[in-house]
Design a protein around this motif. Structure first.
Motif, PDB file in Angstrom:
ATOM      1  N   ILE A 288       9.351  39.814  -2.127  1.00 55.08           N
ATOM      2  CA  ILE A 288       9.834  41.153  -1.797  1.00 55.08           C
ATOM      3  C   ILE A 288       8.804  41.780  -0.863  1.00 55.08           C
ATOM      4  N   ARG A 289       9.271  42.234   0.278  1.00 50.03           N
ATOM      5  CA  ARG A 289       8.350  42.912   1.197  1.00 50.03           C
ATOM      6  C   ARG A 289       8.021  44.309   0.682  1.00 50.03           C
ATOM      7  N   LYS A 290       7.003  44.885   1.272  1.00 48.38           N
ATOM      8  CA  LYS A 290       6.607  46.245   0.887  1.00 48.38           C
ATOM      9  C   LYS A 290       7.785  47.208   1.054  1.00 48.38           C
ATOM     10  N   ASN A 291       8.620  46.950   2.106  1.00 54.75           N
ATOM     11  CA  ASN A 291       9.758  47.850   2.347  1.00 54.75           C
ATOM     12  C   ASN A 291      10.955  47.525   1.465  1.00 54.75           C
ATOM     13  N   GLY A 292      10.798  46.558   0.532  1.00 57.98           N
ATOM     14  CA  GLY A 292      11.851  46.284  -0.428  1.00 57.98           C
ATOM     15  C   GLY A 292      12.791  45.146  -0.049  1.00 57.98           C
ATOM     16  N   THR A 293      12.737  44.682   1.205  1.00 59.59           N
ATOM     17  CA  THR A 293      13.639  43.597   1.588  1.00 59.59           C
ATOM     18  C   THR A 293      13.167  42.286   0.967  1.00 59.59           C
ATOM     19  N   VAL A 294      14.133  41.453   0.669  1.00 61.65           N
ATOM     20  CA  VAL A 294      13.851  40.165   0.021  1.00 61.65           C
ATOM     21  C   VAL A 294      14.054  39.058   1.033  1.00 61.65           C
ATOM     22  N   PHE A 295      13.156  38.070   1.051  1.00 65.51           N
ATOM     23  CA  PHE A 295      13.336  36.967   1.995  1.00 65.51           C
ATOM     24  C   PHE A 295      12.915  35.644   1.357  1.00 65.51           C
ATOM     25  N   PRO A 296      13.523  34.587   1.833  1.00 69.21           N
ATOM     26  CA  PRO A 296      13.240  33.281   1.216  1.00 69.21           C
ATOM     27  C   PRO A 296      11.926  32.694   1.738  1.00 69.21           C
ATOM     28  N   ILE A 297      11.210  32.027   0.863  1.00 65.31           N
ATOM     29  CA  ILE A 297       9.979  31.347   1.272  1.00 65.31           C
ATOM     30  C   ILE A 297       9.948  29.959   0.639  1.00 65.31           C
ATOM     31  N   SER A 298       9.119  29.121   1.208  1.00 59.33           N
ATOM     32  CA  SER A 298       8.770  27.898   0.499  1.00 59.33           C
ATOM     33  C   SER A 298       7.266  27.977   0.245  1.00 59.33           C
ATOM     34  N   ILE A 299       6.819  27.543  -0.902  1.00 59.48           N
ATOM     35  CA  ILE A 299       5.392  27.648  -1.238  1.00 59.48           C
ATOM     36  C   ILE A 299       4.877  26.302  -1.770  1.00 59.48           C
ATOM     37  N   ARG A 300       3.709  25.915  -1.255  1.00 57.49           N
ATOM     38  CA  ARG A 300       3.037  24.708  -1.756  1.00 57.49           C
ATOM     39  C   ARG A 300       1.836  25.190  -2.562  1.00 57.49           C
ATOM     40  N   VAL A 301       1.785  24.805  -3.792  1.00 61.94           N
ATOM     41  CA  VAL A 301       0.783  25.354  -4.717  1.00 61.94           C
ATOM     42  C   VAL A 301      -0.086  24.245  -5.292  1.00 61.94           C
ATOM     43  N   TRP A 302      -1.368  24.500  -5.374  1.00 59.25           N
ATOM     44  CA  TRP A 302      -2.234  23.616  -6.171  1.00 59.25           C
ATOM     45  C   TRP A 302      -3.229  24.450  -6.966  1.00 59.25           C
ATOM     46  N   VAL A 303      -3.790  23.795  -7.944  1.00 61.26           N
ATOM     47  CA  VAL A 303      -4.636  24.522  -8.893  1.00 61.26           C
ATOM     48  C   VAL A 303      -6.103  24.228  -8.603  1.00 61.26           C
ATOM     49  N   ILE A 304      -6.899  25.284  -8.776  1.00 60.92           N
ATOM     50  CA  ILE A 304      -8.349  25.115  -8.638  1.00 60.92           C
ATOM     51  C   ILE A 304      -8.951  25.063 -10.043  1.00 60.92           C
ATOM     52  N   ARG A 305      -9.808  24.140 -10.192  1.00 67.02           N
ATOM     53  CA  ARG A 305     -10.415  24.027 -11.515  1.00 67.02           C
ATOM     54  C   ARG A 305     -11.926  24.201 -11.427  1.00 67.02           C
ATOM     55  N   ASP A 306     -12.525  24.593 -12.544  1.00 66.68           N
ATOM     56  CA  ASP A 306     -13.986  24.713 -12.541  1.00 66.68           C
ATOM     57  C   ASP A 306     -14.612  23.348 -12.853  1.00 66.68           C
ATOM     58  N   GLU A 307     -15.950  23.373 -12.989  1.00 70.89           N
ATOM     59  CA  GLU A 307     -16.659  22.109 -13.174  1.00 70.89           C
ATOM     60  C   GLU A 307     -16.167  21.340 -14.395  1.00 70.89           C
ATOM     61  N   ASN A 308     -15.681  22.114 -15.349  1.00 75.06           N
ATOM     62  CA  ASN A 308     -15.243  21.468 -16.579  1.00 75.06           C
ATOM     63  C   ASN A 308     -13.781  21.062 -16.530  1.00 75.06           C
ATOM     64  N   GLY A 309     -13.167  21.254 -15.396  1.00 72.24           N
ATOM     65  CA  GLY A 309     -11.760  20.865 -15.256  1.00 72.24           C
ATOM     66  C   GLY A 309     -10.826  21.922 -15.805  1.00 72.24           C
ATOM     67  N   LYS A 310     -11.413  23.078 -16.067  1.00 73.87           N
ATOM     68  CA  LYS A 310     -10.583  24.154 -16.610  1.00 73.87           C
ATOM     69  C   LYS A 310      -9.947  24.903 -15.428  1.00 73.87           C
ATOM     70  N   PRO A 311      -8.636  25.130 -15.475  1.00 73.97           N
ATOM     71  CA  PRO A 311      -7.993  25.808 -14.327  1.00 73.97           C
ATOM     72  C   PRO A 311      -8.543  27.234 -14.169  1.00 73.97           C
ATOM     73  N   LYS A 312      -8.923  27.580 -12.964  1.00 73.80           N
ATOM     74  CA  LYS A 312      -9.421  28.948 -12.779  1.00 73.80           C
ATOM     75  C   LYS A 312      -8.582  29.736 -11.765  1.00 73.80           C
ATOM     76  N   GLY A 313      -7.688  29.063 -11.093  1.00 72.30           N
ATOM     77  CA  GLY A 313      -6.829  29.803 -10.153  1.00 72.30           C
ATOM     78  C   GLY A 313      -5.938  28.852  -9.368  1.00 72.30           C
ATOM     79  N   THR A 314      -5.197  29.467  -8.447  1.00 70.65           N
ATOM     80  CA  THR A 314      -4.320  28.629  -7.625  1.00 70.65           C
ATOM     81  C   THR A 314      -4.517  28.977  -6.154  1.00 70.65           C
ATOM     82  N   TRP A 315      -4.205  28.016  -5.345  1.00 69.34           N
ATOM     83  CA  TRP A 315      -4.076  28.249  -3.919  1.00 69.34           C
ATOM     84  C   TRP A 315      -2.624  28.012  -3.539  1.00 69.34           C
ATOM     85  N   GLY A 316      -2.138  28.789  -2.599  1.00 69.80           N
ATOM     86  CA  GLY A 316      -0.766  28.552  -2.144  1.00 69.80           C
ATOM     87  C   GLY A 316      -0.638  28.680  -0.639  1.00 69.80           C
TER      88      GLY A 316
END
Lengths: 796, 145
Positions: A288-316
């Protein structure tokens, strides 16, 4: 993060970028103060958050008093908490032990707070005097870790080591983990630079710059979030596609940017990625854009993990797929196009076999007496063959179907053995073209010259009449102003008035004297109208101009002739006046002496009859006859001139009745004559009754006179028709005349008979002719000696 | 009828002679006063100029007036007679060579009693004079003066 140079406050180092990691080897408390006080002074003065972790030999209080010495308002920085000076026990050894991760996280938290408060970054220092051998290994790891952390954040650090406490291998460790090492030796500050570290750092910076450039210039959006979905970092493309600024968007979560219907799916996706597979995935959803309009996207996501392999966030990596969605829609529509197409679509094999026809195409097949599976007609086959041969699209094959016109395009399909035929109904277009062609012909071939200009008055079009008339070619005038035709003979006001009229949306009519290319002047009658767009604003002006030079010349000629005529009329009037005066004089002055001659001759005859012999009396008698005849001539002459001078008063005149009355008068004068009068009834003419009476009287008198020797005199008044016109005539069977002298018949004082035969002055017919001519009519006569005469006349 | 004066206003002596002859021929024995121009005619009628002491005779019974006259033309004479109380009822016969319609109309408009064009033929002229004499001197009744 931008590479911004910061002032260290340490002269020997100068300015360094964020991320600089220094070590300092000290021996005394003063060594620490010498380095750290100017270091923090620079930080405070440059809007940085400062953290000073102290340990022996410098206490918190000593540090503060040292700061106060060079910064008089140091207390102010303390109060607003821009600087924190705390003992190592409260930072490194919170629970009596050193926890690497906890300390690192502590720094990052402090930095986040600092940035949130509006500081540019953070500078820190930590003293390691508390370090014991058992902690050394983990602290060395910490230093390596913090060196990595520093390179990603707006931070700089100085780590202080007691030279007395460090052993050689420990010093090596320290120097390896830091870019710079500051050593105070014999009261002099020395700087040891770690070349390896510097090289790596520079390579890293370059690489980072490269990726950062990529990161910021790539059209795809790139976003980093924590596990709760808070947006930590993103590029301009990401913020831009959503209509936010980077700062605004960092306060949001990706869930807030996603319509609710996708939340569950996305949560499951992320969970699946994180929990079950350590995997990168790509999926489609909406934003949803700031002005309220909706638009289609494609997203490629991967996860970032810390040294212990614990997920700490994602990149997209996010891509706006609005356009490709539309393209897909189009492709989908195209796929079902042929069967739904109202226009014919055919597929034909190389050998001419019809492979496919949509419903509309089948109408054409029907017309060609064939169907799918059969061969197309010969006339089409040649086009198909040609298309195969050339592999080129063949357009514009026109075919009629009923009263509709279709245009077919043959499209060879690559790597196949068939072609597709697409038909389009172009009936309306054809009609429009035809209409346009007519219109354009009407303009181009118009007998008037036509100019079309834009609203600035620059010529956009002229027709061929314009070219022919002015001598300018199309290319010579396009883009120019019609002023090029100005002759200078039209007043400026006329142009101003013209412009005022047409720019207010009205039509202007008028005349110009203009100049051709060859300098020749010509007159134009001009009508200029604005051409308006659908919204009423003026788009063009069109001038329609008629060459009226000939008309003007004709008018001039006419004016000249009229002037001449007026002049002549004046002359004529004057001449008539003179004539009138002359006639008056004649009538009066010439008669009087005649009367004398006649009167006194008579007196002689009467009073001296005894003394005059017969011869003498005869002479006197002849004098009297002659004078009376002259009197008659004068009378006739005056009558003739009066006919020309007198004013015409036209009205309906009953000629039949007039002739009957005149005939009666003649009979009364000479009742002894036996004459047959034949008068046609109800001949009504339009004319001056008095003049017509004089004319008819003369004609009848003539007929009466010249039939006096006839045994059976007959006078006829009637009409006939010549060339469709009504012609009156008066006919008698009297003396007639010789047609050889016809030209003398109507001339004044000309006579065809002697006075002894028939009396007369020779003015009668001249008078008649004048009267008829004054009515705009014609008069002519036919006659034969002793067979009578006929006088014809018309009265239009 | 003899004491009735005829005033003949005529500048052409031939016409005067012929007019007198015609009158005599038809036994019209009235006294004929002849004046040769319009001014003299007015002087005579209004007792001016050389006629200022001319009191012996009254106004003429009838005036025979030519139109084309020296000094003051016939139409002007007529206009002045008609404008004057004393003479406005005097019978005036225009006796002229002119056959112009405008003269005829103008004469009647100004109050002429009769308009006679003098014929060239003396016989006709003589006849015209006889008729006017008979009519105006014998038959016509004028208002008492």
């Amino acid at each position: 993060m931008a590479k911004i140079m910061r002032k260290t406050g340490i002269d020997i180092i100068g300015d360094t970028p964020w991320g600089t990691h220094l070590s300092q080897f000290y021996q005394t408390r003063e060594d620490l103060i010498d380095i750290l006080v100017p270091y923090f002074k620079a930080g405070l003065e440059n809007n940085e958050f400062c953290m000073w972790i102290t340990s022996e030999p410098l206490t918190v209080e000593e540090a503060k008093s040292a700061m106060k010495k060079i910064l008089p308002d140091f207390e102010h920085y303390i109060v607003k908490k821009q600087i924190e000076i705390i003992p190592y026990t409260e930072w490194y050894l919170k629970d009596g032990i050193f926890n690497l991760q906890e300390v690192l996280n502590g720094w990052v938290d402090k930095l986040n707070q600092a940035v949130t408060k509006g500081y540019d970054g953070m500078r820190i220092t930590g003293n390691t005097a508390w370090l014991e051998k058992k902690d050394w290994k983990s602290f060395a790891d910490y230093e390596e870790a913090i060196d990595n952390v520093l390179s990603y954040y707006p931070m700089m650090a100085i780590c202080s080591y007691s030279l007395d406490k460090c052993r050689a291998y420990e010093i090596i460790d320290v120097v390896r983990n830091h870019q710079f090492a500051l050593i105070k030796r014999e009261g002099k500050l020395e700087l040891i630079q770690n070349i390896e570290k510097k090289r790596i750092r520079e390579a890293l910076q370059k690489s980072e710059e490269k990726y950062r450039t990529l990161y910021e210039t790539i059209k795809d959006g790139i976003v980093a979030t924590d596990m709760d979905g808070h947006i930590l970092e993103c590029n301009e493309a990401y913020a831009g596609m959503l209509g936010y600024s980077k700062e605004e968007i960092k306060k949001l979560t990706y869930q807030q940017l996603t319509p609710e219907k996708w939340h569950q799916m996305e949560a499951e996706k992320v969970k699946e990625l994180i929990v079950e597979r350590n995997y990168t995935d790509e999926y489609e959803k909406e934003y949803i854009r700031k002005n309220g309009t909706v638009f289609p996207i494609s997203i490629r996501v991967w996860v970032i993990r810390d040294e212990n392999g614990k997920p700490k966030g994602t990149w997209g990596i996010v891509r706006d797929i609005t356009k490709s969605r539309q393209a897909e829609e189009e492709i989908k529509n195209t796929a079902k196009f042929p069967s739904e197409n109202p226009y014919p679509v055919l597929r034909i094999a190389q050998d001419g076999t019809i492979l496919y026809a949509n419903p509309s195409g089948k109408f054409f097949l029907h017309e060609w007496n064939c169907e799918v599976g059969q061969c197309i007609p010969d006339f089409l086959y040649q086009f198909i063959t040609h298309a195969f041969h050339t592999k080129a699209i063949k357009k514009g094959i026109e075919m009629n179907h009923g009263d509709r016109i279709f245009s077919f395009t043959i499209v060879p399909v690559k790597d196949t053995s068939y072609v597709n035929l697409y038909g389009v109904d172009i009936t309306e277009r054809k009609q429009m073209e035809e209409g346009l062609r007519k219109l354009s012909n009407a303009v181009e071939q118009n007998p008037c010259s036509i100019i079309i200009t834009n609203t600035r008055g620059e010529i956009e079009y002229v027709n061929s009449k314009f070219v022919q008339l002015t001598g300018y070619t199309f290319d010579e005038v396009v883009g120019k102003n019609p002023h090029i035709l100005k002759s200078g003979k039209t007043p400026i006001e006329a142009y101003e008035q013209l412009w005022a009229v047409i720019t207010s949306g009205n039509i202007w009519h008028g005349e110009f004297v203009n100049k051709k290319k060859n300098g020749e002047l010509y007159w134009e009658s001009v009508s200029i109208s604005p051409i308006k767009k659908a919204d009423g604003t003026i788009a063009h002006f069109v001038a329609i101009k008629e060459d009226i030079t000939e008309q003007k010349q004709f008018e001039n000629e006419l004016r000249k002739q009229r002037d001449q005529l007026e002049y002549l009329t004046t002359q004529l009037t004057a001449a008539n006046k003179e004539l009138e005066a002359f006639c008056y004089s004649v009538s009066h002055d010439l008669r009087a002496p005649l009367r004398g001659i006649d009167g006194f001759s008579k007196a002689l005859i009467e009073d001296y009859t005894d003394t005059l012999d017969e011869q003498g009396k005869n002479y006197l008698h002849r004098i009297r006859v002659a004078s009376q005849r002259m009197g008659q001539l004068i009378n006739d002459l005056l009558n003739l001139s009066r006919i020309t001078r007198s004013e015409m008063r036209r009205k309906e005149v009953d000629l039949s009745a007039m002739v009957k009355t005149l005939a009666l008068e003649l009979r009364e004068k000479q009742p002894e004559r036996r004459i047959e009068f034949i008068v046609a009834d109800e001949l009504i003419a339009n004319g001056d009754p008095q003049l017509l009476r004089i004319a008819m009287e003369n004609l009848l008198n003539n007929a009466w006179k010249f039939t006096k020797t006839c045994m059976h005199a007959k006078i006829e008044f009637g009409f006939t028709r010549r060339n469709g016109n009504l012609v009156y005539f008066i006919r008698d069977n009297g003396a007639g005349f010789d047609m050889a002298y016809i030209d003398k018949l109507f001339a004044a004082f000309q006579r065809l008979h002697s006075s002894s035969e028939f009396e007369g002055t020779g003015i009668g017919l001249a008078t008649v002719q004048r009267i008829i001519h004054r009515h705009g009519g014609q008069i002519w006569a036919e006659g034969e000696v002793n067979k009578g005469a006929t006088f014809y006349f018309t009265l239009p | 009828m003899n004491n009735k004066i005829i005033l003949l206003v005529e500048d052409n002596p031939d016409d005067v002679e012929l007019t007198l002859r015609a009158l005599k021929k038809h036994n019209i024995m009235n006294k004929v006063m002849v004046v040769n121009d319009g001014a003299e005619a007015l002087d005579y009628l209004f007792r001016n100029g050389k006629y200022v002491d001319h009191t012996s005779s009254g106004l003429p019974e009838v005036i025979l007036l030519d139109l084309k006259l020296p000094k003051i033309d016939g139409l002007e004479v007529l206009r002045r007679l008609r404008a004057h109380e004393q003479t406005k009822l005097l019978p005036v016969i225009i006796l002229t060579s002119s056959s112009e319609e405008r003269d005829l109309i103008e004469s009647y408009r100004l109050g002429a009693n009769s308009y006679i064009q003098k014929p060239v033929d003396f016989n006709q002229f003589s006849e015209a004079v006889r008729q006017l004499g008979v009519y105006w001197l014998l038959l016509n009744k004028s208002p008492n003066r």
